[in-house]
Design an enzyme around this catalytic site. Structure first.
Site, PDB file in Angstrom:
ATOM      1  N   LYS A  79      34.299   6.531  -5.897  1.00 54.93           N
ATOM      2  CA  LYS A  79      33.875   7.872  -6.270  1.00 54.93           C
ATOM      3  C   LYS A  79      32.408   7.807  -6.675  1.00 54.93           C
ATOM      4  CE  LYS A  79      35.870  12.030  -6.797  1.00 54.93           C
ATOM      5  NZ  LYS A  79      36.886  12.609  -5.909  1.00 54.93           N
ATOM      6  N   GLY A 179      42.557  27.837 -12.031  1.00 54.79           N
ATOM      7  CA  GLY A 179      41.418  27.480 -11.194  1.00 54.79           C
ATOM      8  C   GLY A 179      41.631  27.916  -9.764  1.00 54.79           C
ATOM      9  N   VAL A 180      40.894  28.938  -9.342  1.00 54.29           N
ATOM     10  CA  VAL A 180      41.048  29.456  -7.978  1.00 54.29           C
ATOM     11  C   VAL A 180      39.721  29.303  -7.222  1.00 54.29           C
ATOM     12  CG1 VAL A 180      43.025  30.954  -8.322  1.00 54.29           C
ATOM     13  CG2 VAL A 180      40.746  31.800  -8.903  1.00 54.29           C
ATOM     14  N   GLY A 181      39.170  28.097  -7.311  1.00 50.86           N
ATOM     15  CA  GLY A 181      37.981  27.766  -6.540  1.00 50.86           C
ATOM     16  C   GLY A 181      38.353  27.405  -5.126  1.00 50.86           C
ATOM     17  N   LYS A 182      37.706  26.369  -4.590  1.00 51.76           N
ATOM     18  CA  LYS A 182      37.898  26.009  -3.191  1.00 51.76           C
ATOM     19  C   LYS A 182      39.365  25.748  -2.860  1.00 51.76           C
ATOM     20  CE  LYS A 182      34.801  22.636  -3.129  1.00 51.76           C
ATOM     21  NZ  LYS A 182      33.947  21.547  -2.614  1.00 51.76           N
ATOM     22  N   VAL A 183      40.041  24.915  -3.640  1.00 45.67           N
ATOM     23  CA  VAL A 183      41.419  24.529  -3.350  1.00 45.67           C
ATOM     24  C   VAL A 183      42.413  25.546  -3.893  1.00 45.67           C
ATOM     25  CG1 VAL A 183      43.180  22.757  -3.712  1.00 45.67           C
ATOM     26  CG2 VAL A 183      40.819  22.092  -3.264  1.00 45.67           C
ATOM     27  N   GLY A 184      42.227  25.953  -5.152  1.00 49.05           N
ATOM     28  CA  GLY A 184      43.178  26.870  -5.777  1.00 49.05           C
ATOM     29  C   GLY A 184      43.331  28.166  -5.016  1.00 49.05           C
TER      30      GLY A 184
END
Length: 356
Positions: A79, A179-184
Site C-alpha cells: 500500500k 459512506g456513499v462515495g465511489k463504492v458505497g
C-alpha cells in the site's frame, strides 16, 4: 528515499519518499511478496502527522496481503499513502514524482487507486512507471475498480444473509450504508435492485444528494452515530476504517456487519466483542476484494466478464470462512486470517523449489 524496518510488524520493506520540488511526501509499505509482487492502492489523504500516515500504511499493506491471498491471487500485499489534501496538493508533477519512486522498487510494489486517487491519476503515475494498475480503458486499463469492489461486497453480504437467515437474499432487509462515495454509491444500487430498504449517511452533502438523485427511495440520517443506533439488519461501513470500536460496538443494532471500508475494527479485540453479541462480521479484506481482482486482471489484458466471475466467488469464500469460524469456535476474522496465512505459507513455500 529512505528505507526502515517494519517497526516489528512483519513488513518486508517500508519506504519513505520525498521530493521537495513537487512537495511529495509519501510512504510505501510492502508487507509480503510471498505470493508475488505486492499490490495495493495509493491513498492521498491529509494525515495529521507522519506517524499517523505510517500507522495507516502499515495496517493497510498487511490487510492487502491477506485480501490478495483470500482472493486466490498470486500477489503479495502493499500500500502507499501520499500525505496531503488532494484538493490542494495534487499536481501532475507530484504524481509523476510518486511514479518514479514506485518504479524504483522494480516491480516489488504495484500501485492502483484508493481514497483520494482516481483513474486519471493512475494514468499520470503510469507515465513514469509500468507498475501501475487502475488506469483508464483509453490507456490500456480496467477503469474504475469501485464497480467490482461494490459487487464483491454485495456478494459477501449475500453470503452473510444466507448464514444468518438461511437465504442469500436481502429483499425486505434494512441495510445502513455509512459512506456513499465511489463504492458505497454503487453498493446502494445493488441493494435497491435486490429489494432492500436502504438508509445512508455521509459527511459529504454532495455524495448524499447524488445518491438520493439516483435512488429516491433511500432514507438519510444525520450522521454515523445516528446510523449505528438505528435498528438495522445489516450495517455496511463504506468510508474510512476504525468505525467499529469499544464504544460503537456496544451501540450497534444490527445482525450483520458487512461493508467495503478497510480496517473496520479499531483493534483485534473488537471482533470478539461482535461475536459475543451475536453480530456476524464479514471481514472487510475478504468481501471488498473485487477491486483488487479487477486490477489484477488488468495485468493480463482486462476482461470485465472474467473479472466479474472471479469476484462472484467471494460469495463462496465468505461462506467457507463462516463455516470454518463455526467449526473452530473463533470469530470470522480469525478464520479468514488462518485461511490466508495457510495459502501464503503453502504457496509461498513453492518458491524454494528451483526450476530450470
Amino acid at each position: 528515499m529512505t528505507e526502515v524496518f517494519g517497526q516489528g510488524t512483519g513488513h518486508e520493506q517500508v519506504v519513505f519518499c520525498q521530493d521537495q520540488a513537487t512537495g511529495l511526501k509519501a510512504i510505501i509499505g510492502i508487507y509480503s511478496t510471498a505470493l508475488g509482487p505486492s499490490l495495493g492502492g495509493t491513498r492521498f489523504y491529509p494525515y495529521e502527522s507522519e506517524e499517523a500516515a505510517l500507522a495507516d500504511v502499515l495496517a493497510l499493506s498487511k490487510g492487502m496481503a491477506y485480501k490478495n491471498a483470500l482472493a486466490g491471487l498470486d500477489l503479495g500485499g502493499g500500500k502507499a499513502v501520499i500525505i496531503g489534501d488532494p484538493q490542494k496538493h495534487k499536481t501532475e508533477a507530484l504524481l509523476r514524482a510518486f511514479g518514479r519512486f514506485v518504479h524504483s522498487l522494480g516491480g516489488r510494489y504495484i500501485t492502483a487507486c484508493d481514497v483520494g486517487t482516481y483513474v486519471q491519476d493512475m494514468d499520470i503515475v503510469a507515465r513514469e512507471s509500468e507498475f501501475v494498475t487502475g488506469r483508464s480503458p483509453e490507456n490500456g486499463g480496467a477503469g474504475d475498480s469501485s464497480v467490482l469492489t461494490a459487487f464483491g461486497t454485495y456478494q459477501g453480504m449475500r453470503a452473510a444473509a444466507d448464514t444468518v437467515w438461511g437465504v442469500p437474499e436481502l429483499a425486505g432487509r434494512k441495510v445502513g450504508v455509512a459512506g456513499v462515495g465511489k463504492v458505497g454509491h454503487i453498493l446502494v444500487g445493488h441493494l435497491i435492485e435486490a429489494g432492500a430498504q436502504v438508509v445512508i449517511t455521509d459527511v459529504s452533502p454532495a455524495a448524499i444528494e447524488r445518491t438520493r438523485a439516483a435512488y429516491p427511495g433511500v432514507e438519510v440520517v444525520e450522521d454515523l452515530d445516528t446510523l449505528i443506533r438505528t435498528e438495522l439488519d445489516v450495517f455496511a461501513p463504506c468510508a474510512l476504517g476504525g468505525v467499529l470500536n469499544d464504544e460503537t460496538v456496544g451501540l450497534l443494532r444490527s445482525k450483520i456487519v458487512c461493508g467495503a471500508a478497510n480496517n473496520q475494527l479499531a483493534h483485534p479485540g473488537i471482533g470478539k466483542q461482535l461475536d459475543d453479541r451475536g453480530i456476524l462480521f464479514a471481514p472487510d479484506y475478504l468481501v471488498n476484494a473485487g477491486g483488487v481482482i479487477q486490477v489484477d486482471d488488468e495485468r493480463r489484458g482486462f476482461d470485465f466478464a472474467r473479472a466479474k466471475r472471479k469476484t462472484t466467488a467471494i460469495f463462496d469464500t465468505t461462506k467457507a470462512v463462516f463455516a470454518l469460524a463455526k467449526a473452530d469456535g473463533v470469530p470470522p476474522e480469525t478464520a479468514a486470517d488462518r485461511l490466508a496465512e495457510r495459502r501464503m505459507a503453502e504457496v509461498g513455500g513453492l518458491r524454494s523449489i528451483l526450476t530450470v
